[in-house]
Every structure is written in C-alpha cells, then in structure tokens.
Write a protein that holds these residues in place. Sequence first.
Motif, mmCIF file in Angstrom:
data_model
loop_
_atom_site.group_PDB
_atom_site.id
_atom_site.type_symbol
_atom_site.label_atom_id
_atom_site.label_comp_id
_atom_site.label_asym_id
_atom_site.label_seq_id
_atom_site.Cartn_x
_atom_site.Cartn_y
_atom_site.Cartn_z
ATOM 1 N N ASP A 23 0.831 -1.209 0.000
ATOM 2 C CA ASP A 23 0.000 0.000 0.000
ATOM 3 C C ASP A 23 0.863 1.256 0.000
ATOM 4 N N LEU A 24 1.934 1.239 0.760
ATOM 5 C CA LEU A 24 2.861 2.368 0.797
ATOM 6 C C LEU A 24 3.437 2.630 -0.593
ATOM 7 N N ARG A 31 1.680 9.365 -6.438
ATOM 8 C CA ARG A 31 2.136 10.758 -6.345
ATOM 9 C C ARG A 31 3.266 11.056 -7.316
ATOM 10 N N LEU A 32 3.829 10.023 -7.931
ATOM 11 C CA LEU A 32 4.982 10.218 -8.803
ATOM 12 C C LEU A 32 4.644 10.167 -10.289
ATOM 13 N N ILE A 66 12.193 0.169 0.525
ATOM 14 C CA ILE A 66 11.382 0.007 -0.678
ATOM 15 C C ILE A 66 10.804 1.350 -1.145
ATOM 16 N N ALA A 67 10.578 2.280 -0.219
ATOM 17 C CA ALA A 67 10.134 3.622 -0.604
ATOM 18 C C ALA A 67 11.228 4.335 -1.397
ATOM 19 N N MET A 127 5.868 12.145 4.162
ATOM 20 C CA MET A 127 5.557 12.447 5.565
ATOM 21 C C MET A 127 4.066 12.362 5.874
ATOM 22 N N ASP A 128 3.225 13.024 5.088
ATOM 23 C CA ASP A 128 1.799 13.094 5.418
ATOM 24 C C ASP A 128 1.014 11.885 4.943
ATOM 25 N N LEU A 129 1.382 11.320 3.828
ATOM 26 C CA LEU A 129 0.605 10.214 3.279
ATOM 27 C C LEU A 129 1.180 8.848 3.641
ATOM 28 N N ALA A 130 2.516 8.745 3.667
ATOM 29 C CA ALA A 130 3.129 7.451 3.978
ATOM 30 C C ALA A 130 3.499 7.327 5.449
#
Length: 174
Positions: A23-24, A31-32, A66-67, A127-130
Amino acid sequence: MVGLKGRKRTHEEFLAATLPSLDLVYNLARRLVTADEVEDLVQETYMKAFDAWCRDRKPRKVEPWIATICLNAGRSWLRRASRHREIPYVSLPEDVESSALGAVEARAVHDALWCLPEEQRIAIAFMDLAGFTAAETARITGSPRGTVLARVHRGRKKLARILQGDREVLPLEP
C-alpha cells in the motif's frame, strides 16, 4: 548458483517482508506518475527490490528501503517521459452521493498535489501520506532534515491556498 529450492525460499522471504509495504509503494507511485502508469511503477519497484534482495542486500527496515527504490524508479520514469503529462479524468461512482463527494474532494487534493513543485509533493507524500518521519524522509530523498521540513511546510501552505481557490498559485496554462 542458487538452486531452484533456494530461489523459491528467497522469493518467499522477500514476499513475506515486502508485501506489507505494498500500500505504501502504491500510494507513493500515485504521487509520482499518472494514474495509468501507477501499476507499472509498482511492478518496476518490486522487480528492482527483488533483484537487490537476491544479491543479499536485505534491509534492516523494509519500508524506507522500498520507498527509496520506488522514489528512484519514479524519478527515472519521469526523466524518460518526454511528453507533457496531464492528469486524466477519473469517472466518479454514480450510486452514492457521499462517495461521489468524497471522490471529488480526493480528486481535488490529488490535482492540487500535482500543482506543487516535485520536491514539495514528494516530501508531503512521504511524511503526510506514507507516515515517515522527517529524518526518514531526509534519508530516503537524500536531503537534509531541515530542507525536508521546509518543503513540507511550504508545500502544505501552497496546497491549502490551491484548495481554497487562490488562482495566483496555480501554474499558468498554455
């Protein structure tokens, strides 16, 4: 050379460690790149991660690892794209008014995020979403922690102005 049994065990370990982060990765990919490219970027991220995993590059913490792979793959993806990217229209569900309003609001936030400079959009996404900390975001993006905090602060302020309808902050259309 790793035998078939060893490769299967490695694959199973990889999936057990990384699937909780799917999900992350998916949300970062949203967003990319554009909506029709998200699944391809997620797949590319997992392929690169598995390749690294098989070369004994197992991380201490899977989510930041992985991010980072997703961010780097997304940046490469954007560099390869030579055409102007437009945000495609997504049809809204017709059956429930509340879900339609929620989709419109989510779409407005998504569109507003794309109006931000890339550095601010990425910092906010991490920061805010992940849910990464400023320090983790700094390590992932290769930026100083203070820079990350400044990008998030400026990005949030600009995002709020965009969502309130301040046309001065929107990019000019050709």
